[in-house]
Design an enzyme around this catalytic site. Structure first.
Site, PDB file in Angstrom:
ATOM      1  N   LYS A   1     -57.711 -42.152 -60.781  1.00 27.37           N
ATOM      2  CA  LYS A   1     -58.371 -40.504 -60.929  1.00 27.37           C
ATOM      3  C   LYS A   1     -58.841 -40.443 -62.310  1.00 27.37           C
ATOM      4  O   LYS A   1     -58.472 -40.722 -63.231  1.00 27.37           O
ATOM      5  CB  LYS A   1     -57.166 -39.610 -60.444  1.00 27.37           C
ATOM      6  CG  LYS A   1     -57.678 -38.164 -61.002  1.00 27.37           C
ATOM      7  CD  LYS A   1     -56.352 -36.985 -60.493  1.00 27.37           C
ATOM      8  CE  LYS A   1     -56.509 -35.767 -61.045  1.00 27.37           C
ATOM      9  NZ  LYS A   1     -55.464 -34.987 -60.807  1.00 27.37           N
TER      10      LYS A   1
ATOM     11  N   ASP B   1     -59.031 -31.135 -66.777  1.00 26.43           N
ATOM     12  CA  ASP B   1     -58.697 -30.185 -65.437  1.00 26.43           C
ATOM     13  C   ASP B   1     -58.177 -28.887 -66.058  1.00 26.43           C
ATOM     14  O   ASP B   1     -57.073 -28.575 -66.104  1.00 26.43           O
ATOM     15  CB  ASP B   1     -57.512 -30.903 -64.661  1.00 26.43           C
ATOM     16  CG  ASP B   1     -57.092 -30.180 -63.495  1.00 26.43           C
ATOM     17  OD1 ASP B   1     -57.688 -29.385 -63.026  1.00 26.43           O
ATOM     18  OD2 ASP B   1     -56.027 -30.339 -62.749  1.00 26.43           O
TER      19      ASP B   1
ATOM     20  N   LYS C   1     -55.379 -23.009 -64.371  1.00 22.23           N
ATOM     21  CA  LYS C   1     -54.026 -23.165 -64.902  1.00 22.23           C
ATOM     22  C   LYS C   1     -54.006 -21.909 -65.797  1.00 22.23           C
ATOM     23  O   LYS C   1     -54.633 -21.887 -66.769  1.00 22.23           O
ATOM     24  CB  LYS C   1     -54.217 -24.515 -65.529  1.00 22.23           C
ATOM     25  CG  LYS C   1     -54.024 -25.482 -64.595  1.00 22.23           C
ATOM     26  CD  LYS C   1     -54.250 -26.702 -65.204  1.00 22.23           C
ATOM     27  CE  LYS C   1     -54.210 -28.058 -64.201  1.00 22.23           C
ATOM     28  NZ  LYS C   1     -53.154 -28.179 -63.247  1.00 22.23           N
TER      29      LYS C   1
ATOM     30  N   ASP D   1     -55.756 -36.166 -67.680  1.00 15.49           N
ATOM     31  CA  ASP D   1     -56.119 -36.178 -66.131  1.00 15.49           C
ATOM     32  C   ASP D   1     -56.843 -37.053 -65.890  1.00 15.49           C
ATOM     33  O   ASP D   1     -57.234 -37.486 -64.417  1.00 15.49           O
ATOM     34  CB  ASP D   1     -56.590 -34.889 -65.655  1.00 15.49           C
ATOM     35  CG  ASP D   1     -55.883 -34.595 -64.328  1.00 15.49           C
ATOM     36  OD1 ASP D   1     -54.932 -35.034 -63.896  1.00 15.49           O
ATOM     37  OD2 ASP D   1     -56.361 -33.518 -63.529  1.00 15.49           O
TER      38      ASP D   1
ATOM     39  N   ASP E   1     -57.220 -26.139 -57.893  1.00 18.52           N
ATOM     40  CA  ASP E   1     -56.500 -27.104 -58.919  1.00 18.52           C
ATOM     41  C   ASP E   1     -55.862 -28.366 -58.035  1.00 18.52           C
ATOM     42  O   ASP E   1     -55.326 -29.301 -58.742  1.00 18.52           O
ATOM     43  CB  ASP E   1     -55.318 -26.301 -59.366  1.00 18.52           C
ATOM     44  CG  ASP E   1     -54.891 -26.768 -60.895  1.00 18.52           C
ATOM     45  OD1 ASP E   1     -55.495 -27.809 -61.303  1.00 18.52           O
ATOM     46  OD2 ASP E   1     -53.702 -26.424 -61.262  1.00 18.52           O
TER      47      ASP E   1
ATOM     48  N   ARG F   1     -57.238 -35.300 -55.552  1.00 23.09           N
ATOM     49  CA  ARG F   1     -57.085 -35.760 -54.103  1.00 23.09           C
ATOM     50  C   ARG F   1     -58.854 -35.674 -53.530  1.00 23.09           C
ATOM     51  O   ARG F   1     -59.060 -36.441 -52.801  1.00 23.09           O
ATOM     52  CB  ARG F   1     -56.041 -35.127 -53.268  1.00 23.09           C
ATOM     53  CG  ARG F   1     -56.428 -33.721 -53.378  1.00 23.09           C
ATOM     54  CD  ARG F   1     -55.022 -32.937 -52.736  1.00 23.09           C
ATOM     55  NE  ARG F   1     -54.170 -32.911 -53.881  1.00 23.09           N
ATOM     56  CZ  ARG F   1     -52.839 -32.294 -53.452  1.00 23.09           C
ATOM     57  NH1 ARG F   1     -52.622 -31.699 -52.337  1.00 23.09           N
ATOM     58  NH2 ARG F   1     -51.955 -32.013 -54.463  1.00 23.09           N
TER      59      ARG F   1
HETATM   60  N1  BES Z   1     -53.824 -32.823 -62.854  1.00 25.90           N
HETATM   61  C1  BES Z   1     -52.889 -32.033 -62.244  1.00 25.90           C
HETATM   62  C2  BES Z   1     -51.400 -32.745 -61.910  1.00 25.90           C
HETATM   63  C3  BES Z   1     -50.729 -32.977 -63.383  1.00 25.90           C
HETATM   64  C4  BES Z   1     -49.642 -32.231 -63.787  1.00 25.90           C
HETATM   65  C5  BES Z   1     -51.207 -33.983 -64.260  1.00 25.90           C
HETATM   66  C6  BES Z   1     -48.993 -32.363 -64.942  1.00 25.90           C
HETATM   67  C7  BES Z   1     -50.420 -34.189 -65.494  1.00 25.90           C
HETATM   68  C8  BES Z   1     -49.473 -33.676 -65.745  1.00 25.90           C
HETATM   69  C9  BES Z   1     -53.365 -31.908 -60.647  1.00 25.90           C
HETATM   70  O1  BES Z   1     -54.685 -31.790 -60.464  1.00 25.90           O
HETATM   71  C10 BES Z   1     -52.775 -30.485 -60.154  1.00 25.90           C
HETATM   72  O2  BES Z   1     -53.193 -29.584 -60.999  1.00 25.90           O
HETATM   73  N2  BES Z   1     -51.906 -30.480 -59.412  1.00 25.90           N
HETATM   74  C11 BES Z   1     -51.523 -29.107 -58.931  1.00 25.90           C
HETATM   75  C12 BES Z   1     -51.389 -29.190 -57.356  1.00 25.90           C
HETATM   76  C13 BES Z   1     -51.262 -27.875 -56.709  1.00 25.90           C
HETATM   77  C14 BES Z   1     -52.311 -27.109 -56.876  1.00 25.90           C
HETATM   78  C15 BES Z   1     -51.050 -28.493 -55.250  1.00 25.90           C
HETATM   79  C16 BES Z   1     -49.858 -29.281 -59.256  1.00 25.90           C
HETATM   80  O3  BES Z   1     -49.402 -30.190 -59.393  1.00 25.90           O
HETATM   81  O4  BES Z   1     -49.517 -28.151 -59.411  1.00 25.90           O
HETATM   82 ZN    ZN Z   2     -55.573 -32.775 -61.835  1.00 22.89          ZN
HETATM   83 MN    MN Z   3     -55.551 -29.799 -60.963  1.00 19.79          MN
END
Ligand code: BES
Ligand code: ZN
Ligand code: MN
Length: 490
Positions: free
Chosen positions: A260, A265, A272, A284, A343, A347
């Site tokens: 990834k 992000d 966020k 990220d 967010d 994926r």
């Molecule tokens: N990049 C984040 C996940 C992440 C969280 C990486 C903490 C490193 C540290 C990912 O893209 C994300 O935002 N995931 C969301 C998914 C949700 C919206 C379904 C999450 O984990 O809250």
């Molecule tokens: Zn992310």
């Molecule tokens: Mn994200």
């Protein structure tokens, strides 16, 4: 810094500091250690008594020897019980010795540690990793180096003569870990899709890998609507990186590593908020960092395996061009995705990367991704989550990680968890309910794998650590590189 494998023992060595590993409850000195103690006027036994040193794993004690001794300082490090000795114990003990030697301003260090399971090579490699990874410093973004004064110049591995090749292999692996750490630690204004592509270019040029960079237009032609949807709001061009290492002669296996690569992000329009850790979202691209780090190491090690290193690199930003929550994207395998949360972007980028990799005729592929906060909630900061429909591949990765001392924990990949991602209007949504969020994310990825044996590692926890731990200084850990290299080489 120079590493030397040598036949001589601590008794005959002379220099600034010697590190001695001692097992728990076996701190009465016998044989050569007793002789060394005598030679150093009892300073080792005095240290054991004064510090009440018991050899507990992780414990350490330092003393200086009388003036005129052949060795100026003695560093004792506890190894715990002999029956629980692991390579990781040696890696951590070597790290402790190196850090203490550095603190003591030693220029030359000798390490006396037990051989793990009769393998001098594995022992030497673990020691080199412990020393190199723990002394790593990144001063790129400081106006002045914090690493002033004396440096460790030589490290002698006592009793490990003949392990020269293992030492140089371990140093190559560390070079890959350093690259991954540097990429992850670099903020989003220094590490961009463009610089990631340049890094891939440098690896290709230095180590003779093939490189293909797909620009936005190329990705459009391939129908990579999921990846390009994420890239819409960025002012920076997306870069789809495909590096290939090909051995001379017929490859024993063909493998794929997919990372990834979100250089930042923001969350997109599902932005966020404060307290979300958005200021850390430079990490990220940790999966892509590990992928390029592994590419560098593999380029140096030159195994008889063909390896494809792939990352769809972009930022997830906001602007008038951003994808809207609710937009429907079409991935390059024709599947449609209702983006109910912008967010959950990793994926989407991985979907097109997996479809691309799936067409390469690989024997197996693994993706690494800082994919979900849910994985961190489930497993904490030390473990990555592992998902695979193939138990053999899962087993390969678990043992590669075990040897590396990188923690992975296998998680369930179950159809039921995809139910929450059903969409009324498209083939699927990109986000399911919060419970089991790391599992539904893995199930989403699975929709984009057709014929290749595949595994997924969620590295959101271990990619970064604010605290020092073992041989990882605070900051980017370079997690994944050593597991990947072990997997490719096995
Ligand atoms: N990049 C984040 C996940 C992440 C969280 C990486 C903490 C490193 C540290 C990912 O893209 C994300 O935002 N995931 C969301 C998914 C949700 C919206 C379904 C999450 O984990 O809250
Ligand atoms: Zn992310
Ligand atoms: Mn994200």
């Amino acid at each position: 810094m120079e590493f030397r494998a040598t036949e001589i023992s601590a008794l005959d060595w002379s220099g600034d500091a010697v590190g001695i590993g001692l097992f728990e409850d076996a701190v009465e000195l016998t044989g050569p250690m007793a002789q060394l103690d005598e030679k150093l006027a009892g300073s080792v036994s005095d240290l054991i008594a004064d510090a009440e040193f018991k050899g507990k794993e992780g414990s350490s004690a330092v003393t200086r020897t009388p003036k005129g001794s052949s060795i100026r300082k003695v560093i004792l490090v506890g190894l715990g019980k002999p029956e629980s000795l692991k390579l990781e114990t040696l890696r951590r003990a070597a790290a402790t010795m190196a850090k203490l030697a550095k603190k003591e301003k030693s220029k030359s260090l000798a390490l006396s540690l037990p051989v793990f399971q009769d393998s001098a090579d594995q022992t030497a490699a673990a020691i080199v990793e412990g020393v190199e990874l723990s002394l790593y410093q990144d001063n790129r973004f400081k106006s002045e180096s914090e690493d002033k004064g004396s440096r460790l110049e030589s490290v002698d591995l006592l009793g490990l003569a003949g392990s020269e090749a293992a030492i140089s292999r371990a140093r190559n692996v560390c070079a890959g870990v350093f690259l991954a750490r540097q990429l992850v630690a670099a903020p989003a204004n220094a590490c961009t899709p463009i610089t990631m592509a340049e890094t891939a270019q440098a690896i290709a040029a230095e180590h003779g890998l093939e490189l293909e960079i797909l620009e936005k237009e190329d990705c459009e032609k391939l129908g990579m609507g999921a990846f390009l949807g994420v890239a819409l709001a960025s002012d920076l061009p997306p870069k789809f990186i495909h590096l290939t290492y090909k051995p001379e002669g017929e490859p024993r296996r063909k493998l794929g590593i997919i990372g990834k690569g979100l250089t930042f992000d923001s969350g997109g329009l599902n932005i966020k908020g404060a307290g979300s850790g958005v200021e850390m979202m430079k990490v990220d691209m940790g999966g892509a960092g590990a992928t390029l780090g592994a590419a560098k190491a593999i380029g140096l090690l030159k195994p008889d395996v063909e390896v494809h290193f792939i990352s769809a690199v972009t930022e997830n930003m906001i602007s008038g061009k951003a994808m809207h929550p609710g937009d429907i994207l079409t991935a390059s395998n024709g599947k449609t995705i209702e983006v109910n949360n912008t967010d959950a972007e990793g994926r989407l980028t991985l979907a097109d990367a997996l479809v691309f990799a799936d067409k390469l005729g690989l024997d197996a592929m693994v993706d690494l991704a800082t994919l979900t906060g849910a994985c961190v909630i489930a497993l904490g900061d030390d473990y990555s989550g592992l998902w695979s429909p193939d138990e053999k591949l899962a087993g390969e990765l678990k043992s590669a990680a075990e040897v590396a001392g990188e923690k992975v924990w296998q998680m369930p990949l179950e159809e039921k968890y995809f139910e929450g991602m059903k969409s009324v209007v498209a083939d699927m949504k990109n986000t399911g309910p919060r419970p089991g969020g790391s599992i539904s994310a893995a199930m989403f990825l699975k929709q984009f794998v057709d014929k290749t044996t595949w595994a997924h590692l969620d590295i959101a926890g271990p990619v970064w650590s604010d605290k020092e731990s073992g041989y990882n200084p605070p900051g980017a850990t370079g997690y994944g590189v050593r597991t990947l290299v072990n997997w490719v080489m096995s």
